[in-house]
Scaffold this motif. Structure first.
Motif, PDB file in Angstrom:
ATOM      1  N   GLU A  26       3.401 -12.711  76.846  1.00 61.30           N
ATOM      2  CA  GLU A  26       4.754 -12.724  77.318  1.00 61.30           C
ATOM      3  C   GLU A  26       5.990 -12.305  75.888  1.00 61.30           C
ATOM      4  OE1 GLU A  26       5.590 -16.878  78.050  1.00 61.30           O
ATOM      5  OE2 GLU A  26       4.028 -17.172  78.342  1.00 61.30           O
ATOM      6  N   ARG A  27       7.054 -11.154  77.458  1.00 64.36           N
ATOM      7  CA  ARG A  27       7.930 -10.982  76.979  1.00 64.36           C
ATOM      8  C   ARG A  27       9.214 -11.035  76.966  1.00 64.36           C
ATOM      9  NH1 ARG A  27       6.708  -5.861  74.190  1.00 64.36           N
ATOM     10  NH2 ARG A  27       4.645  -4.901  75.001  1.00 64.36           N
ATOM     11  N   ASP A  28       9.297 -12.569  76.670  1.00 67.62           N
ATOM     12  CA  ASP A  28      10.423 -13.425  77.054  1.00 67.62           C
ATOM     13  C   ASP A  28      11.929 -13.366  75.149  1.00 67.62           C
ATOM     14  OD1 ASP A  28      12.004 -15.728  77.506  1.00 67.62           O
ATOM     15  OD2 ASP A  28      10.681 -16.515  79.281  1.00 67.62           O
ATOM     16  N   GLU A  29      12.842 -12.602  76.101  1.00 69.05           N
ATOM     17  CA  GLU A  29      13.776 -13.033  75.144  1.00 69.05           C
ATOM     18  C   GLU A  29      14.354 -14.330  74.470  1.00 69.05           C
ATOM     19  OE1 GLU A  29      13.380 -10.482  73.170  1.00 69.05           O
ATOM     20  OE2 GLU A  29      13.394  -8.939  74.256  1.00 69.05           O
ATOM     21  N   THR A  30      14.124 -15.526  75.292  1.00 68.50           N
ATOM     22  CA  THR A  30      14.835 -17.252  74.531  1.00 68.50           C
ATOM     23  C   THR A  30      13.408 -16.488  73.585  1.00 68.50           C
ATOM     24  OG1 THR A  30      12.977 -18.252  76.260  1.00 68.50           O
ATOM     25  CG2 THR A  30      15.169 -17.867  76.805  1.00 68.50           C
ATOM     26  N   VAL A  31      14.129 -18.254  72.838  1.00 72.11           N
ATOM     27  CA  VAL A  31      13.723 -17.989  70.845  1.00 72.11           C
ATOM     28  C   VAL A  31      12.287 -19.217  71.490  1.00 72.11           C
ATOM     29  CG1 VAL A  31      16.209 -17.570  69.793  1.00 72.11           C
ATOM     30  CG2 VAL A  31      16.198 -20.065  71.335  1.00 72.11           C
ATOM     31  N   ASP A  32      12.518 -19.379  72.607  1.00 71.55           N
ATOM     32  CA  ASP A  32      11.747 -20.652  72.438  1.00 71.55           C
ATOM     33  C   ASP A  32      10.334 -20.560  73.241  1.00 71.55           C
ATOM     34  OD1 ASP A  32      13.014 -21.171  73.793  1.00 71.55           O
ATOM     35  OD2 ASP A  32      12.576 -23.504  73.981  1.00 71.55           O
ATOM     36  N   LYS A  33      10.651 -19.076  73.247  1.00 71.84           N
ATOM     37  CA  LYS A  33       9.741 -19.518  74.809  1.00 71.84           C
ATOM     38  C   LYS A  33       9.145 -17.841  73.727  1.00 71.84           C
ATOM     39  CE  LYS A  33      10.577 -21.319  78.808  1.00 71.84           C
ATOM     40  NZ  LYS A  33      11.325 -22.603  78.078  1.00 71.84           N
ATOM     41  N   GLY A  34       7.158 -17.270  74.479  1.00 70.10           N
ATOM     42  CA  GLY A  34       7.606 -15.674  74.844  1.00 70.10           C
ATOM     43  C   GLY A  34       6.147 -15.356  73.653  1.00 70.10           C
ATOM     44  N   SER A  35       4.895 -14.121  73.341  1.00 66.55           N
ATOM     45  CA  SER A  35       4.328 -14.935  72.773  1.00 66.55           C
ATOM     46  C   SER A  35       4.558 -13.747  70.988  1.00 66.55           C
ATOM     47  CB  SER A  35       3.246 -13.392  73.516  1.00 66.55           C
ATOM     48  OG  SER A  35       2.700 -13.793  74.698  1.00 66.55           O
ATOM     49  N   LYS A  36       6.127 -13.685  71.354  1.00 65.10           N
ATOM     50  CA  LYS A  36       6.991 -13.523  70.046  1.00 65.10           C
ATOM     51  C   LYS A  36       7.722 -14.351  69.773  1.00 65.10           C
ATOM     52  CE  LYS A  36       6.184  -8.972  68.135  1.00 65.10           C
ATOM     53  NZ  LYS A  36       6.485  -7.668  68.329  1.00 65.10           N
TER      54      LYS A  36
ATOM     55  N   THR B  49      10.665  -1.577  67.549  1.00 70.04           N
ATOM     56  CA  THR B  49      11.177  -2.572  67.417  1.00 70.04           C
ATOM     57  C   THR B  49      11.038  -2.464  69.168  1.00 70.04           C
ATOM     58  OG1 THR B  49      13.004  -2.152  68.166  1.00 70.04           O
ATOM     59  CG2 THR B  49      12.470  -3.569  65.936  1.00 70.04           C
ATOM     60  N   ASP B  50      10.132  -3.765  69.895  1.00 73.20           N
ATOM     61  CA  ASP B  50      10.177  -3.350  71.102  1.00 73.20           C
ATOM     62  C   ASP B  50      10.717  -4.611  71.868  1.00 73.20           C
ATOM     63  OD1 ASP B  50       7.852  -4.705  70.572  1.00 73.20           O
ATOM     64  OD2 ASP B  50       6.795  -3.096  71.707  1.00 73.20           O
ATOM     65  N   GLN B  51      11.108  -5.400  71.165  1.00 73.02           N
ATOM     66  CA  GLN B  51      11.818  -6.746  71.504  1.00 73.02           C
ATOM     67  C   GLN B  51      13.043  -6.700  70.686  1.00 73.02           C
ATOM     68  OE1 GLN B  51       7.919  -8.899  71.851  1.00 73.02           O
ATOM     69  NE2 GLN B  51       9.494  -9.929  72.702  1.00 73.02           N
ATOM     70  N   LYS B  52      14.250  -7.788  71.381  1.00 71.72           N
ATOM     71  CA  LYS B  52      14.679  -8.293  71.193  1.00 71.72           C
ATOM     72  C   LYS B  52      15.119  -9.011  69.292  1.00 71.72           C
ATOM     73  CE  LYS B  52      19.892  -9.883  70.902  1.00 71.72           C
ATOM     74  NZ  LYS B  52      19.188 -11.058  70.189  1.00 71.72           N
ATOM     75  N   ILE B  53      13.712  -9.289  69.467  1.00 70.04           N
ATOM     76  CA  ILE B  53      13.598 -10.234  68.017  1.00 70.04           C
ATOM     77  C   ILE B  53      12.743  -9.197  67.265  1.00 70.04           C
ATOM     78  CG2 ILE B  53      10.925 -10.545  69.090  1.00 70.04           C
ATOM     79  CD1 ILE B  53      10.905 -13.910  68.071  1.00 70.04           C
ATOM     80  N   ASP B  54      12.528  -8.334  67.682  1.00 69.48           N
ATOM     81  CA  ASP B  54      11.659  -7.853  66.432  1.00 69.48           C
ATOM     82  C   ASP B  54      13.020  -7.019  65.972  1.00 69.48           C
ATOM     83  OD1 ASP B  54       9.231  -7.204  66.512  1.00 69.48           O
ATOM     84  OD2 ASP B  54       8.705  -6.696  68.237  1.00 69.48           O
ATOM     85  N   TYR B  55      13.759  -6.593  66.410  1.00 69.86           N
ATOM     86  CA  TYR B  55      15.120  -6.048  66.089  1.00 69.86           C
ATOM     87  C   TYR B  55      16.409  -6.795  65.040  1.00 69.86           C
ATOM     88  CZ  TYR B  55      19.839  -3.633  65.943  1.00 69.86           C
ATOM     89  OH  TYR B  55      20.788  -3.099  65.329  1.00 69.86           O
ATOM     90  N   ASP B  56      16.340  -8.478  65.743  1.00 72.44           N
ATOM     91  CA  ASP B  56      17.122  -8.801  65.208  1.00 72.44           C
ATOM     92  C   ASP B  56      16.249  -9.014  63.853  1.00 72.44           C
ATOM     93  OD1 ASP B  56      18.759  -9.427  66.788  1.00 72.44           O
ATOM     94  OD2 ASP B  56      18.219 -10.684  67.665  1.00 72.44           O
ATOM     95  N   VAL B  57      14.954  -9.765  63.026  1.00 75.58           N
ATOM     96  CA  VAL B  57      14.301  -9.927  61.864  1.00 75.58           C
ATOM     97  C   VAL B  57      14.363  -8.634  61.865  1.00 75.58           C
ATOM     98  CG1 VAL B  57      12.194 -10.526  61.316  1.00 75.58           C
ATOM     99  CG2 VAL B  57      13.455 -12.200  63.130  1.00 75.58           C
ATOM    100  N   LYS B  58      14.242  -7.383  61.722  1.00 71.56           N
ATOM    101  CA  LYS B  58      13.375  -6.732  60.989  1.00 71.56           C
ATOM    102  C   LYS B  58      15.102  -5.535  60.254  1.00 71.56           C
ATOM    103  CE  LYS B  58       8.561  -5.707  63.110  1.00 71.56           C
ATOM    104  NZ  LYS B  58       7.857  -5.248  63.826  1.00 71.56           N
ATOM    105  N   LYS B  59      15.940  -6.130  61.319  1.00 69.92           N
ATOM    106  CA  LYS B  59      16.858  -5.606  60.874  1.00 69.92           C
ATOM    107  C   LYS B  59      17.665  -5.841  59.584  1.00 69.92           C
ATOM    108  CE  LYS B  59      21.794  -4.117  61.987  1.00 69.92           C
ATOM    109  NZ  LYS B  59      23.141  -4.509  62.819  1.00 69.92           N
ATOM    110  N   GLY B  60      17.456  -7.421  59.222  1.00 70.63           N
ATOM    111  CA  GLY B  60      18.179  -8.413  58.732  1.00 70.63           C
ATOM    112  C   GLY B  60      16.991  -8.735  57.291  1.00 70.63           C
TER     113      GLY B  60
END
Length: 524
Positions: free
Chosen positions: A226-236, A323-334
């Protein structure tokens, strides 16, 4: 590519996230053959010769010797040695065997299990593999080939589950220095979930890797990913979300982070003798307190059992910043942006370093700061003056180190961002425990070669604050004045003055000896 005084040299393959971060930091990418860039970024381990060639103002994103915990076989071998001497402190590693060397020990363990009528599952991994390639689960251990090179590890079959799924945590760690050791933990990271509901391993489901493995590189191929971009869903998901999940469900969040921090520090303590030895071999003769030319961002992969105890799976010395998901980008950029701010790489470093080199060359040329050697015929008075002078130089050197460290710590406090320092810790009891483990690690891994490092670690000056060193320096000056007498004549002082000065020196040395003994008692 343009050339700049605050440039970065990197291979063309670096991820978009790295490029975005260096642009945001106002770094300019230099030519690949530019050897004067302030920051050098490599996606693979760096040759020792490269580190040896670096100028003091440059920074490179790998330490020599870090492979001792980042290769699966080296990690297993080194951890086994620490478990032997510190079993209570190193209980966060699943039982591990390195094939083919430990094939017989493994088969004996399996026989013992059979005798007790127990059956366990084991996970087989390539010794230097990555991204989940070549991993399998086994229960029938007789099928394992005796001569293949791989790692066999006891499978953790009672993991902490989330919504019925197994998961692991990718924790990001920044090591800014190995001399002295300084470790920072990023307060966010990634939760990577399996994509099939978890069931305890059985003969029927051993091949269902989407259930048993948490590697993103494996699970992304499953149609259930699941590539869900909401914080409490998805496989990542993010670790900040997971921390809130623990808090909401009344888990002890402080204990969880404390356990994770201890696991990280204890693991890097295992690496420290190797890294420090290799670093000093690459950078011989560096002035004490010099800024480290190396730093490293590590990815620790940790799994939690059902009691929320963290277990170390492996360490990645080149964690992906793709990064292929927003969560990747947000965490890794930080992770990257905060790390570079902490490192305090400035355009002025190059000019300052050149000025320091010029001043050092002048000092050597004119012999400033160099001490005269004693001859066999030296008088007691000359020997006392020589002892005082040597002591004064040592104190001045340590004072410069302390002041430089104070300056570094002030910068760190103001630029931590989302990092926090976990070594050295503020807690004095915890620091004593870690220093005891460090001492054991040096003895275990360097044996005879550890003597000089042990002596250095035990030096009471290392524990002294700025005001303590200033007090000792002032005492040196007083003793020197008494040795020289009031007049400017080069004769030795009167007998009475010499006795008083001798008493002062005795007291000074006694203070140092008492401090050394206290340190030894604390370590014991």
């Amino acid at each position: 590519m343009s050339h700049s005084i605050n440039g970065i040299q990197s291979n063309e393959s670096v991820s978009l996230t790295v490029r975005i971060v260096i642009n945001e930091m106002d770094f300019i990418k230099t030519r690949d053959d530019d050897e004067t860039a302030n920051l050098i970024w490599n996606d693979s381990a760096v040759q020792h010769e490269k580190i040896a060639e670096l100028r003091n103002y440059q920074r490179i994103n790998h330490f020599p010797g870090m492979g001792e915990i980042c290769r699966k076989d080296c990690l297993a071998r080194n951890m086994a040695k620490m478990i032997k001497c510190q079993p209570q402190e190193y209980s966060f590693i699943p039982k591990t065997w390195i094939f083919p060397a430990e094939y017989t020990q493994f088969q004996n363990y399996v026989k013992e299990l059979r005798r007790k009528r127990k059956q366990k599952t084991f996970i087989v991994k390539p010794a230097n593999g990555a991204m989940g390639h070549g991993i399998s689960l086994i229960r029938n251990c007789e099928k394992l080939p005796a001569q293949e090179h791989f790692i066999v590890q006891e499978y953790l079959d009672k993991p902490f589950l989330m919504e019925g799924y197994k998961f692991d945590l990718r924790i990001y760690i920044l090591v800014t220095s190995c001399d002295p050791l300084r470790i920072f933990l990023y307060n966010d990271g990634l939760v990577r979930m399996g994509t099939e509901k978890y069931h305890a391993p059985s003969e029927a489901n051993l091949s269902q890797l989407y259930m048993h493995l948490t590697n993103y590189s494996v699970n992304k191929h499953n149609e259930n990913f699941e590539r869900d971009e909401t914080v409490d869903k998805g496989s990542k998901r993010s670790i900040s979300w997971f921390t809130e999940f623990l808090r909401t469900n009344d888990y002890d969040v402080a204990k969880f982070w404390g356990d994770v921090s201890e696991l990280v520090v204890k693991t890097l303590i295992v690496a420290e003798p190797h890294v420090l030895h290799a670093y000093r071999m690459c950078r011989p003769g560096q002035p004490p307190g010099s800024d480290s030319v190396c730093f490293e961002v590590l990815g620790f992969d940790i799994i939690l059992d059902r009691k929320l105890k963290p277990w170390l799976l492996e360490i990645n010395r080149a964690p992906s910043f793709g990064t292929d998901q927003k969560i990747d980008y947000d965490v890794k950029k930080g992770v990257l942006l905060n790390a570079l701010k902490l490192l305090n790489i400035r355009a002025s470093d190059k000019k300052r370093n050149l000025a320091q080199q010029k001043a050092e060359a002048q000092r050597r040329l004119y012999g400033h700061g160099s001490m005269k050697k004693l001859s066999a015929a030296s008088s007691d008075w000359e020997k006392q003056r020589h002892t005082l002078e040597r002591r004064r130089e040592e104190l001045k050197e340590r004072l410069a180190q302390v002041r430089k460290q104070i300056s570094r710590e002030e910068h760190e406090k103001q630029h931590l961002g989302n990092y926090r320092r976990i070594y050295p810790p503020d807690d004095k009891l915890l620091l004593e425990k870690y220093e005891s483990l460090l001492s054991a690690a040096f003895q275990t891994f360097l044996a005879g070669r550890a003597a000089s490092l042990q002596k250095e670690m035990n030096n009471p000056l290392k524990r002294m604050k700025e005001e303590d060193i200033l007090d000792l320096l002032e005492q040196c000056e007083l003793d020197d004045e008494k040795l020289m007498g009031k007049s400017s004549r080069q004769r030795g002082p009167k007998v009475g003055e010499r006795e008083k000065t001798h008493n002062h020196l005795v007291k000074l040395n006694r203070r140092v000896c008492e401090s050394q003994k206290r340190g030894a008692r604390q370590r014991d």
